[in-house]
Design an enzyme around this catalytic site. Structure first.
Site, PDB file in Angstrom:
ATOM      1  N   GLY A  16      30.208  48.146  57.566  1.00 14.88           N
ATOM      2  CA  GLY A  16      29.837  46.825  57.023  1.00 14.88           C
ATOM      3  C   GLY A  16      28.400  46.484  57.339  1.00 14.88           C
ATOM      4  N   PHE A  17      28.048  45.263  57.029  1.00 12.70           N
ATOM      5  CA  PHE A  17      26.656  44.820  57.123  1.00 12.70           C
ATOM      6  C   PHE A  17      26.145  44.827  58.572  1.00 12.70           C
ATOM      7  CE2 PHE A  17      24.278  40.666  57.579  1.00 12.70           C
ATOM      8  CZ  PHE A  17      23.032  41.212  57.316  1.00 12.70           C
ATOM      9  N   ASP A  37      36.660  52.093  59.596  1.00  7.05           N
ATOM     10  CA  ASP A  37      36.410  51.102  58.535  1.00  7.05           C
ATOM     11  C   ASP A  37      37.313  51.436  57.344  1.00  7.05           C
ATOM     12  OD1 ASP A  37      33.520  49.265  57.892  1.00  7.05           O
ATOM     13  OD2 ASP A  37      35.073  49.522  56.375  1.00  7.05           O
ATOM     14  N   ASN A  38      37.907  50.424  56.760  1.00  7.25           N
ATOM     15  CA  ASN A  38      38.782  50.682  55.601  1.00  7.25           C
ATOM     16  C   ASN A  38      38.017  50.543  54.285  1.00  7.25           C
ATOM     17  OD1 ASN A  38      38.473  47.943  55.309  1.00  7.25           O
ATOM     18  ND2 ASN A  38      40.651  47.461  55.215  1.00  7.25           N
ATOM     19  N   LEU A  79      34.190  44.661  65.079  1.00  6.70           N
ATOM     20  CA  LEU A  79      33.554  43.852  64.039  1.00  6.70           C
ATOM     21  C   LEU A  79      34.409  43.773  62.781  1.00  6.70           C
ATOM     22  CD1 LEU A  79      29.905  45.308  64.239  1.00  6.70           C
ATOM     23  CD2 LEU A  79      30.773  43.249  65.356  1.00  6.70           C
ATOM     24  N   THR A  98      44.509  40.539  58.625  1.00  5.20           N
ATOM     25  CA  THR A  98      43.479  41.430  59.183  1.00  5.20           C
ATOM     26  C   THR A  98      42.896  40.820  60.449  1.00  5.20           C
ATOM     27  OG1 THR A  98      42.870  42.035  56.940  1.00  5.20           O
ATOM     28  CG2 THR A  98      41.284  42.586  58.653  1.00  5.20           C
ATOM     29  N   ALA A 120      33.603  40.290  67.788  1.00  6.69           N
ATOM     30  CA  ALA A 120      32.815  39.351  66.982  1.00  6.69           C
ATOM     31  C   ALA A 120      33.675  38.165  66.582  1.00  6.69           C
ATOM     32  CB  ALA A 120      32.280  40.039  65.743  1.00  6.69           C
ATOM     33  N   TYR A 152      40.643  30.563  58.512  1.00  9.19           N
ATOM     34  CA  TYR A 152      39.733  31.577  59.052  1.00  9.19           C
ATOM     35  C   TYR A 152      39.292  31.166  60.452  1.00  9.19           C
ATOM     36  CZ  TYR A 152      35.412  34.344  59.406  1.00  9.19           C
ATOM     37  OH  TYR A 152      34.420  35.184  59.817  1.00  9.19           O
ATOM     38  N   LYS A 156      40.217  33.230  63.936  1.00  8.18           N
ATOM     39  CA  LYS A 156      39.208  33.714  64.881  1.00  8.18           C
ATOM     40  C   LYS A 156      39.393  33.061  66.249  1.00  8.18           C
ATOM     41  CE  LYS A 156      36.472  36.738  63.346  1.00  8.18           C
ATOM     42  NZ  LYS A 156      36.662  38.117  63.825  1.00  8.18           N
TER      43      LYS A 156
END
Ligand code: UDP
Length: 329
Positions: A16-17, A37-38, A79, A98, A120, A152, A156
């Protein structure tokens, strides 16, 4: 190598980013990296071709793979997550699974093998608390659970509570980082983040979509500065068991941001004001202001962001020009 042992980092979400920039920085230090990573939002192009990088295409929900990879590494950087307001709004159930079950699997494996873990989190934790600058123990102010955005924030928060509980009760070495708006090359415009969206729009000579009345503010940090903060924290023993805000303090309204992007891209298409209910859904709640207090991070590691908003926009625009702007969904 300088004679010291190579450290193996497992970076979930490494394609990812933020993950891909972190991996670039770790490779500079000649570390070994395993990526899990998926490719749901990450991209294979972000995976560096290096003998020091092993890429595993899989999900953090797959407890067998997670177990095996955590066993092989020295340090976990977790992450992998569903991120971006747009993605969360479109796929609330998948995002929740997820973010909660995935983190649980990774944290449990880190505990099983006694591996240090950086996790994260996000500035969404603070919800609608617009009293900036927000320090790490600022209150969370959330709307109703029926407003999808807050799920969300809640997911988290559950992740953070899990990490803190494993630290306090089981001695797991944890570091929680709350990332505020982070920007730079390789950030996709597909998941709603404002800067990549507006830059792609400007370079296609389309009007820049500003949601609400554009007076809401954000602080944007360059991903290289954010990665620098993560690495400093990973290298600092006293960071263990703690939570840190990571972000810039340079505050800008979204309307000013759009105007600056339009100018820097030489776009004549102007701005299009879009009501929130059209951009997202009826009842959508935005936060009007979000400014981090990063004095804790600064005091412990000496970190401060080195790049300005202008630097961030220059880098992002250069990268999008090089790759070609795409239609923003
Ligand atoms: N935003 C906007 N136009 C867009 C995308 C986002 O005006 O095309 C606004 C969005 O409503 C928010 C701000 O820009 O007020 C930052 O949005 P983003 O999704 O990047 O991050 P977050 O809301 O998580 O801070």
């Amino acid at each position: 190598m300088d004679g010291r042992e190579q450290t193996t980092y497992l970076v979930t979400g490494g394609a990812g980013f933020v993950g891909s920039h972190l991996i670039d920085a770790l490779l500079q230090r000649d570390e070994r990296i395993i990526i899990l990573d998926n490719l749901a939002t990450g991209s294979p192009e972000n995976v560096p071709r290096s003998p020091n990088v092993q890429f595993v295409h899989g999900s953090v929900l797959d407890t067998l793979i997670v177990d095996e990879l955590v066993r092989q590494c020295d340090v976990v950087v977790h992450l992998a997550a569903a991120v971006g307001v747009k993605l969360i709004m479109e796929q609330p159930l998948r995002s929740l699974t997820t973010n909660i079950r995935g983190t649980e699997a990774v944290v449990e494996a880190a505990h099983r093998y006694r591996k240090k873990i950086m996790m994260a989190s996000t500035s969404e934790i603070y919800g609608k608390n617009a009293a900036g600058p927000l320090c790490e123990d600022a209150d969370r102010i959330l709307g109703s659970p029926t407003v999808v955005r807050w799920s969300y924030s809640t997911a988290k928060a559950v992740d953070e509570i899990l990490a803190n509980a494993y630290h306090r009760e089981r001695g797991l070495e944890t570091i929680v980082v709350r990332l505020f708006n982070t920007v730079g090359p390789r950030q996709s415009p597909a998941y709603g983040m404002v800067i990549p969206r507006l830059v792609h729009q400007a370079l296609r000579e389309e009007p820049l979509t500003v949601y609400g009345d554009g007076t809401q503010t954000r602080c944007f940090a360059h991903v290289h500065d954010v990665v620098d903060a993560l690495i400093r924290l990973l290298d600092t023993e006293e960071a263990v068991g703690q939570t840190f805000n990571v972000g810039s303090s340079e505050e800008v309204t979204i309307l000013e941001l759009a105007k600056q992007i339009g100018e820097m891209c030489d776009s004549d298409a102007g701005v299009r004001m879009v009501p929130y209910h059209e951009a997202y859904e009826a009842g959508f709640e935005d936060m009007m202001r979000r400014v981090p207090d990063t004095s804790k991070l600064r005091a412990l590691t000496g970190w401060s962001p080195r790049r300005t908003l202008r630097d961030i926009l220059t880098d992002t625009i250069t990268a999008v020009r090089r790759e070609g702007p795409v239609l923003t969904p």
